[in-house]
Design an enzyme around this catalytic site. Sequence first.
Site, PDB file in Angstrom:
ATOM      1  N   GLU A 276      -7.469  -2.455   6.540  1.00  0.00           N
ATOM      2  CA  GLU A 276      -8.435  -3.458   6.072  1.00  0.00           C
ATOM      3  C   GLU A 276      -9.788  -3.320   6.769  1.00  0.00           C
ATOM      4  O   GLU A 276     -10.467  -4.315   6.997  1.00  0.00           O
ATOM      5  CB  GLU A 276      -7.886  -4.873   6.282  1.00  0.00           C
ATOM      6  CG  GLU A 276      -6.590  -5.137   5.560  1.00  0.00           C
ATOM      7  CD  GLU A 276      -6.129  -6.595   5.614  1.00  0.00           C
ATOM      8  OE1 GLU A 276      -6.533  -7.309   6.532  1.00  0.00           O
ATOM      9  OE2 GLU A 276      -5.378  -6.993   4.720  1.00  0.00           O
TER      10      GLU A 276
ATOM     11  N   GLU B  96      -1.055  -4.721  -0.347  1.00  0.00           N
ATOM     12  CA  GLU B  96      -0.571  -6.025   0.101  1.00  0.00           C
ATOM     13  C   GLU B  96      -0.746  -7.049  -0.995  1.00  0.00           C
ATOM     14  O   GLU B  96      -1.812  -7.636  -1.124  1.00  0.00           O
ATOM     15  CB  GLU B  96      -1.337  -6.506   1.344  1.00  0.00           C
ATOM     16  CG  GLU B  96      -0.979  -5.771   2.584  1.00  0.00           C
ATOM     17  CD  GLU B  96      -1.535  -6.435   3.823  1.00  0.00           C
ATOM     18  OE1 GLU B  96      -1.953  -7.600   3.744  1.00  0.00           O
ATOM     19  OE2 GLU B  96      -1.537  -5.776   4.872  1.00  0.00           O
TER      20      GLU B  96
END
Length: 797
Positions: free
Chosen positions: A186, A266
């Site tokens: 991320e 995710e």
Amino acid sequence: MWNIWILVICSTLLCLCRSSAIEVDYDPKALIIDGQRKLIFSGAIHYPRSTPVAHGIDFLTHYLIQKAKDGGLDAVETYIFWNAHEPIRRQYNFEGNLDFVKFFKLVQEAGLHGILRLGPYVCAEWNYGGFPVWLNNIEGIELRTDNEIYKNEMRIFVTKIVDMCKEAKLFASQGGPIILAQIENEYGNVMWAYKDKGVAYVNWCAEMAAAQNIGVPWIMCQQQSAPPPIVSFAVFFFFIVFFTCNGFYCHTFKPKNTLIPKMFTENWTGWFKKWGQKDPHRPAEDLAYSVARFFQAGGVLINYYMYHGGTNFGRTSGGPFITTSYDYDAPLDEFGNLNQPKWGHLKQLHSAIKVGERVLTNGTATTKVYGNGVELTTYTNSITGERFCFLSNNNQIEEATVVLEEGNIFVVPAWSVSILGGCNKEIFNTAKVSTQTSIMVKKQMDDETAKLSWMWTPETIKDTLVGQGIFTVRQLLEQKRVTSDVSDYLWYMTSFDVNGTSWKDATLSVKSSGQVLYAYVNGHLIGSQSGYAFQFKNPVSLMPGTNNLTLLSVTVGLQNYGQFFDKGPEGLNGGPVVLTDNKNVTIDLSSNTWKYKIGLNGEAERLHDPKSPHSRLQFSSEFLELFIGMPMVWYKTEFKAPPGTDPVVVDLQGMGKGHAWINGNSIGRFWPARITDSNGCGTECDYRGKYNERKCLSNCGNPSQRWYHVPRSFLNDDNNTLILFEEMGGNPSQVSFQTVTVGSICANVSEGNTLELSCQGGQTISQIKFASFGDPQGKCGSFQKGSCDADLSISYL
Ligand SMILES: *[C@@H]1O[C@H](CO)[C@@H](O)[C@H](O)[C@H]1NC(C)=O
Ligand SMILES: *[C@@H]1O[C@H](CO)[C@@H](O)[C@H](O)[C@H]1NC(C)=O
Ligand SMILES: *[C@@H]1O[C@H](CO)[C@@H](O)[C@H](O)[C@H]1NC(C)=O
Ligand SMILES: *[C@@H]1O[C@H](CO)[C@@H](O)[C@H](O)[C@H]1NC(C)=O
Ligand SMILES: *[C@@H]1O[C@H](CO)[C@@H](O)[C@H](O)[C@H]1NC(C)=O
Ligand SMILES: *[C@@H]1O[C@H](CO)[C@@H](O)[C@H](O)[C@H]1NC(C)=O
Ligand SMILES: CC(=O)N[C@H]1CO[C@H](CO)[C@@H](O)[C@@H]1O
């Protein structure tokens, strides 16, 4: 018999797999594994959050992986947790539930693929995002940016893990299970904050990863735009770096590089929980909707975060303030039970999408927009003419009636996707749940064996109350710099002189950067407070002459997310600490002489370990009543393991805040005294409309976590010891051991369909409370007959 047959087949396959390399390739429509064009359903299971299981079975993980496979997953994904593996610089730990190599071997034995998310920054609501705190304390280091000291440490760790994988032949290129590996995590969310150095760093990550030569693609997640050097580098060396999307929905995500497949690393199955927060719940209908929308939009790989959340044992939870339970409302609950209907509904979704795998991975898509949120996406294989359709209705209120070209009529409920096999038959609709709902219950053991008798011993704090420290500094230091996070506890101690009576009613103000503070003056606890960063203010009565001030600062999981999160301060960190008398005279104690002590005496004496000499000798059952409710007390009790195989929990109702151990194994921090807000749970949970973590909440006005997972692998058949360190004051008399099991189940099926009901864990159905063939109303636990009902419904069942 059938099981045995399956086992034989699996091991035969294994031998074949081991002997040959598997090539992992890709194009925009598929992952191509061993020449086969695939859609991949993957789920996250974190090995340190599951546990070994006693009594013959290798790992609870083994069971979890099997349940993941049964749920229709093709792959299991895990992060690698750097601070768990390298708690002290260059001293590694891969034992017990940190044996990630074994984890991936179990994944392979189950016939599944593995996805290795190496980070080594992982976020994951894990303490300090997975970074060892010793990193923070290396002079000149800057984390997650173009800093040579950091990059060197990161390279050493990444290389070590990759080498272990290679040695165990874990990469698909070696015949192992791992088909994808991820570097960083991320970073796209925070790169802006690191400016040019961030770009340089992300390029370096890609190069460093590619140079590891693992023979399977590397991915980066939440990284939409690829800085040119990475792509050209990656393409040149074939080890492409993919960029993927994280979130609750990802169907609008488009990788900038159009040569790579869409992946959803995710897709949040629920949400994590913090102390003081209510229980989040993401409805199965909405999760299925977001997955179906993603594949409708050409998705290739999805990874459920989490598929099984598990437990934050020890001091591994991050945050701050992440609870010990990491249940996540995932398809498998904290204890490994099926979270129904979510698990079963997704299983059906997976098999429905797999029906179209051939067309989806090698067809062309056209989308027809009907208006009012309704879209039909048709995948067609131009040669065979085979077709597969997704008919979606993203209208949040109205169902849609759609007449397709061939004249077939489909009714699509609001906020749902119908999957149409051959484009003419509904094989699944995300809003029509035909899996049972299981209501889990906690069962207490019968009174005889369940009765606990307690012993206690105080945490001896006399030394710190009179200012005995280990070292002295004229400054209020940042907490993790002092403790390197070897303990939650840091004592700050000083003494000072005051004159005259104006200090008899004075005020003490302490500025803390978090998370809990206890203030003692002249040996007496005057108050406490907790929060992220807060100002403690308390009346205090000082005597003329020398007074002693002792401040105990406690961390509750180190920050794990955000740009420069690693620099987020903890503890008193400069303060100020100020005294004010009743005439408004102030004394700033911030640059007084402060003495420091790290941790508790009980920690040093290993009171948590029933085998340690102090623990064996120090506890007493005398005068127990006097120590009920007192802060800073250790409690100990012996108990028999609940019979059977159902998961075990300990109910810590009545306790305040602290840490719990079973036979010396940490089951995590507890904080039942932290009660959730009593508002916000009333509204009915409607799956329709965009989900967020504030929707569908429950557990208002209760302890945010009352029950704590006691893995059976921690238990002996006969005597077991529970030790609690209670920090705030609590009453152990209500503590009890319970088992978690399916209490009742509900299901709804329409005519012509089949329904399977299961109680799990060897239980049988003992009673049928309600059945109605007709139009019953209500929800699980509160059904009523509708206007139409067949009399004999119950007797038929
Ligand atoms: C994919 O489809 C093309 C034509 O659309 C066909 O030539 C090719 O053989 C197919 N590949 C696979 C693996 O099915
Ligand atoms: C303060 O601490 C000193 C030791 O540093 C001790 O001798 C003294 O009695 C303490 N005073 C109070 C009021 O507790
Ligand atoms: C207390 O009084 C003494 C003598 O008058 C003085 O030296 C000292 O600085 C005073 N201390 C404080 C804290 O005011
Ligand atoms: C105390 O001092 C502060 C500033 O130092 C001032 O704002 C406040 O009004 C004073 N209070 C009294 C009761 O004098
Ligand atoms: C278990 O506890 C009982 C009672 O405390 C004791 O008599 C017995 O010896 C213990 N057994 C073991 C195996 O420790
Ligand atoms: C049962 O399922 C049908 C079709 O999905 C739905 O219309 C009905 O409301 C459901 N009934 C209950 C009681 O949930
Ligand atoms: C915390 C977080 O990143 N939340 C994101 C979840 O996904 C939605 C939709 O993709 C985003 O809007 C949120 O910001």
